[in-house]
Design a protein around this motif. Sequence first.
Motif, PDB file in Angstrom:
ATOM      1  N   TYR A 213       0.834  -1.202   0.000  1.00 29.84           N
ATOM      2  CA  TYR A 213       0.000   0.000   0.000  1.00 29.84           C
ATOM      3  C   TYR A 213       0.874   1.258   0.000  1.00 29.84           C
ATOM      4  O   TYR A 213       1.824   1.360   0.779  1.00 29.84           O
ATOM      5  CB  TYR A 213      -0.922  -0.025   1.215  1.00 29.84           C
ATOM      6  N   PRO A 214       0.563   2.243  -0.861  1.00 33.35           N
ATOM      7  CA  PRO A 214       1.464   3.387  -1.047  1.00 33.35           C
ATOM      8  C   PRO A 214       1.661   4.283   0.177  1.00 33.35           C
ATOM      9  O   PRO A 214       2.769   4.778   0.399  1.00 33.35           O
ATOM     10  CB  PRO A 214       0.785   4.180  -2.176  1.00 33.35           C
ATOM     11  N   ALA A 215       0.608   4.499   0.968  1.00 33.57           N
ATOM     12  CA  ALA A 215       0.671   5.572   1.967  1.00 33.57           C
ATOM     13  C   ALA A 215       1.427   5.204   3.227  1.00 33.57           C
ATOM     14  O   ALA A 215       2.121   6.040   3.815  1.00 33.57           O
ATOM     15  CB  ALA A 215      -0.744   6.010   2.337  1.00 33.57           C
ATOM     16  N   ASN A 216       1.325   3.956   3.670  1.00 40.64           N
ATOM     17  CA  ASN A 216       1.908   3.592   4.955  1.00 40.64           C
ATOM     18  C   ASN A 216       1.713   2.106   5.231  1.00 40.64           C
ATOM     19  O   ASN A 216       0.854   1.451   4.643  1.00 40.64           O
ATOM     20  CB  ASN A 216       1.275   4.399   6.108  1.00 40.64           C
ATOM     21  N   ARG A 217       2.540   1.599   6.102  1.00 42.20           N
ATOM     22  CA  ARG A 217       2.287   0.345   6.803  1.00 42.20           C
ATOM     23  C   ARG A 217       2.686   0.552   8.256  1.00 42.20           C
ATOM     24  O   ARG A 217       3.436   1.475   8.581  1.00 42.20           O
ATOM     25  CB  ARG A 217       3.059  -0.830   6.186  1.00 42.20           C
ATOM     26  N   SER A 218       2.185  -0.297   9.119  1.00 38.26           N
ATOM     27  CA  SER A 218       2.450  -0.166  10.549  1.00 38.26           C
ATOM     28  C   SER A 218       3.069  -1.455  11.064  1.00 38.26           C
ATOM     29  O   SER A 218       2.730  -2.556  10.607  1.00 38.26           O
ATOM     30  CB  SER A 218       1.144   0.110  11.303  1.00 38.26           C
ATOM     31  N   LEU A 219       3.964  -1.315  12.029  1.00 38.83           N
ATOM     32  CA  LEU A 219       4.632  -2.476  12.601  1.00 38.83           C
ATOM     33  C   LEU A 219       4.720  -2.319  14.111  1.00 38.83           C
ATOM     34  O   LEU A 219       5.272  -1.333  14.614  1.00 38.83           O
ATOM     35  CB  LEU A 219       6.035  -2.632  12.014  1.00 38.83           C
ATOM     36  N   ALA A 220       4.167  -3.292  14.834  1.00 39.29           N
ATOM     37  CA  ALA A 220       4.285  -3.308  16.295  1.00 39.29           C
ATOM     38  C   ALA A 220       5.664  -3.828  16.679  1.00 39.29           C
ATOM     39  O   ALA A 220       6.188  -4.771  16.075  1.00 39.29           O
ATOM     40  CB  ALA A 220       3.203  -4.191  16.900  1.00 39.29           C
ATOM     41  N   VAL A 221       6.249  -3.211  17.695  1.00 33.46           N
ATOM     42  CA  VAL A 221       7.567  -3.593  18.191  1.00 33.46           C
ATOM     43  C   VAL A 221       7.424  -3.922  19.676  1.00 33.46           C
ATOM     44  O   VAL A 221       6.969  -3.081  20.451  1.00 33.46           O
ATOM     45  CB  VAL A 221       8.598  -2.465  17.988  1.00 33.46           C
ATOM     46  N   PRO A 222       7.799  -5.140  20.088  1.00 30.98           N
ATOM     47  CA  PRO A 222       7.658  -5.510  21.504  1.00 30.98           C
ATOM     48  C   PRO A 222       8.528  -4.649  22.411  1.00 30.98           C
ATOM     49  O   PRO A 222       9.423  -3.920  21.973  1.00 30.98           O
ATOM     50  CB  PRO A 222       8.105  -6.972  21.535  1.00 30.98           C
ATOM     51  N   VAL A 223       8.275  -4.776  23.708  1.00 28.83           N
ATOM     52  CA  VAL A 223       9.041  -4.036  24.706  1.00 28.83           C
ATOM     53  C   VAL A 223      10.529  -4.397  24.591  1.00 28.83           C
ATOM     54  O   VAL A 223      10.879  -5.579  24.544  1.00 28.83           O
ATOM     55  CB  VAL A 223       8.537  -4.382  26.126  1.00 28.83           C
ATOM     56  N   PRO A 224      11.414  -3.419  24.505  1.00 27.16           N
ATOM     57  CA  PRO A 224      12.862  -3.721  24.464  1.00 27.16           C
ATOM     58  C   PRO A 224      13.290  -4.458  25.728  1.00 27.16           C
ATOM     59  O   PRO A 224      12.723  -4.260  26.807  1.00 27.16           O
ATOM     60  CB  PRO A 224      13.511  -2.342  24.381  1.00 27.16           C
ATOM     61  N   ASP A 225      14.324  -5.313  25.585  1.00 22.94           N
ATOM     62  CA  ASP A 225      14.828  -5.989  26.776  1.00 22.94           C
ATOM     63  C   ASP A 225      15.719  -5.043  27.573  1.00 22.94           C
ATOM     64  O   ASP A 225      15.907  -3.872  27.210  1.00 22.94           O
ATOM     65  CB  ASP A 225      15.535  -7.303  26.405  1.00 22.94           C
ATOM     66  N   GLU A 226      16.287  -5.551  28.663  1.00 24.03           N
ATOM     67  CA  GLU A 226      17.056  -4.685  29.569  1.00 24.03           C
ATOM     68  C   GLU A 226      18.310  -4.126  28.919  1.00 24.03           C
ATOM     69  O   GLU A 226      18.867  -3.118  29.387  1.00 24.03           O
ATOM     70  CB  GLU A 226      17.421  -5.453  30.829  1.00 24.03           C
ATOM     71  N   ASP A 227      18.744  -4.747  27.816  1.00 22.02           N
ATOM     72  CA  ASP A 227      19.915  -4.247  27.099  1.00 22.02           C
ATOM     73  C   ASP A 227      19.537  -3.364  25.910  1.00 22.02           C
ATOM     74  O   ASP A 227      20.411  -2.933  25.153  1.00 22.02           O
ATOM     75  CB  ASP A 227      20.769  -5.418  26.598  1.00 22.02           C
ATOM     76  N   GLY A 228      18.235  -3.111  25.762  1.00 23.65           N
ATOM     77  CA  GLY A 228      17.780  -2.266  24.666  1.00 23.65           C
ATOM     78  C   GLY A 228      17.572  -3.009  23.359  1.00 23.65           C
ATOM     79  O   GLY A 228      17.298  -2.377  22.330  1.00 23.65           O
ATOM     80  N   GLN A 229      17.692  -4.324  23.353  1.00 20.97           N
ATOM     81  CA  GLN A 229      17.447  -5.070  22.124  1.00 20.97           C
ATOM     82  C   GLN A 229      15.952  -5.130  21.836  1.00 20.97           C
ATOM     83  O   GLN A 229      15.129  -5.255  22.746  1.00 20.97           O
ATOM     84  CB  GLN A 229      18.009  -6.490  22.219  1.00 20.97           C
ATOM     85  N   VAL A 230      15.618  -5.051  20.556  1.00 17.82           N
ATOM     86  CA  VAL A 230      14.230  -5.161  20.119  1.00 17.82           C
ATOM     87  C   VAL A 230      14.166  -6.078  18.903  1.00 17.82           C
ATOM     88  O   VAL A 230      15.129  -6.200  18.154  1.00 17.82           O
ATOM     89  CB  VAL A 230      13.623  -3.787  19.734  1.00 17.82           C
ATOM     90  N   VAL A 231      13.029  -6.698  18.731  1.00 13.03           N
ATOM     91  CA  VAL A 231      12.777  -7.496  17.535  1.00 13.03           C
ATOM     92  C   VAL A 231      11.939  -6.657  16.577  1.00 13.03           C
ATOM     93  O   VAL A 231      10.864  -6.182  16.938  1.00 13.03           O
ATOM     94  CB  VAL A 231      12.049  -8.803  17.876  1.00 13.03           C
ATOM     95  N   VAL A 232      12.466  -6.455  15.374  1.00 11.89           N
ATOM     96  CA  VAL A 232      11.765  -5.702  14.334  1.00 11.89           C
ATOM     97  C   VAL A 232      11.393  -6.730  13.262  1.00 11.89           C
ATOM     98  O   VAL A 232      12.173  -7.020  12.360  1.00 11.89           O
ATOM     99  CB  VAL A 232      12.652  -4.585  13.755  1.00 11.89           C
ATOM    100  N   ASP A 233      10.198  -7.294  13.386  1.00 11.77           N
ATOM    101  CA  ASP A 233       9.775  -8.391  12.513  1.00 11.77           C
ATOM    102  C   ASP A 233       8.867  -7.848  11.418  1.00 11.77           C
ATOM    103  O   ASP A 233       7.651  -7.724  11.592  1.00 11.77           O
ATOM    104  CB  ASP A 233       9.060  -9.469  13.315  1.00 11.77           C
ATOM    105  N   PHE A 234       9.453  -7.552  10.260  1.00 10.99           N
ATOM    106  CA  PHE A 234       8.688  -6.963   9.162  1.00 10.99           C
ATOM    107  C   PHE A 234       7.670  -7.938   8.573  1.00 10.99           C
ATOM    108  O   PHE A 234       6.786  -7.517   7.821  1.00 10.99           O
ATOM    109  CB  PHE A 234       9.633  -6.465   8.073  1.00 10.99           C
ATOM    110  N   ASN A 235       7.760  -9.214   8.895  1.00 14.74           N
ATOM    111  CA  ASN A 235       6.715 -10.138   8.477  1.00 14.74           C
ATOM    112  C   ASN A 235       5.360  -9.728   9.048  1.00 14.74           C
ATOM    113  O   ASN A 235       4.321 -10.096   8.504  1.00 14.74           O
ATOM    114  CB  ASN A 235       7.039 -11.558   8.945  1.00 14.74           C
ATOM    115  N   ARG A 236       5.391  -8.971  10.122  1.00 15.45           N
ATOM    116  CA  ARG A 236       4.156  -8.557  10.784  1.00 15.45           C
ATOM    117  C   ARG A 236       3.785  -7.105  10.476  1.00 15.45           C
ATOM    118  O   ARG A 236       2.992  -6.496  11.199  1.00 15.45           O
ATOM    119  CB  ARG A 236       4.264  -8.805  12.285  1.00 15.45           C
TER     120      ARG A 236
END
Length: 281
Positions: A213-236
């Motif tokens: 879709y041209p205008a936008n897509r949205s992606l939920a990102v879980p709470v970062p862990d204590e070291d600041g790591q996050v999972v960015v799962d573009f499948n979702r």
Amino acid sequence: MTTHAADTDRAAFAREWEAWHARHEELRADPHGFLAITALHWLDGTPTRFDDAPGAWSTTAGGAVVVELADGEELTLDGQVLGGRHDFGVLPERGSLFPASGDAVIEVARRGGHDIVRPRHPEHPLREAYTGTPAYAADPRWARTGRYLPFDTPRPTTVGAAVEGLQHVYDAPGQVEFTLDDGSTHRLTAFNGPTPGSLFVLFTDATSGVTTYPANRSLAVPVPDEDGQVVVDFNRAVNLPCAYTDLATCPLPPAENRLTAAIEAGERTPVPGDPGLRRTV
């Protein structure tokens, strides 16, 4: 260092994604979801009646939403039957109430500083004809492990909207950084998600207007862990309501979230000719 789930069992990964997407599709096609919206009514100081909702609706000088119900008309909110004149009070930005009217609900909301009424009728043809949204096949390489980079203080961020002339303002608590397989590193401005500590990002990429879709897509990102790591799962990555209907007020991505890379993951544009495709930008 950003990584991806290279050693993930692809079959198990696909099954998990399919179960998640099926749940997402169920929510999208909910009897009172956005596919059931029949109109977008903008309120002002003049009490106005609409064909798809009971009552005469207006916004008072103090900013409260008011409905005046005639004899024989009623709404139900949180188990309370409403009749006559009812004051819903001043709604918060991006807040919504959903009083019921028969088998419909009448969304009362505030978007971009304006009060709106959006009736949702389960029998709306758009919802009844909906058959699903195509998506890229789930691929573990698009599940990136990146870093959350918080700002010192949240930054008010103004973005455009699917409705011309409307703007949304979000507090951005920070950015998420990740690296793609080609070695390129990217940062996306993140907004607060629905649960404490969670995030979401709005973005476009090189597939936007081609396969997505041209205008936008949205992606939920879980709470970062204590070291600041996050999972960015573009499948979702999912479409927002404006991919399906003109009656949405969806936010657009901030300028820095317009990626030049092709993110060939997540939901694609609703199929041309399918009732799901109601709006293009």
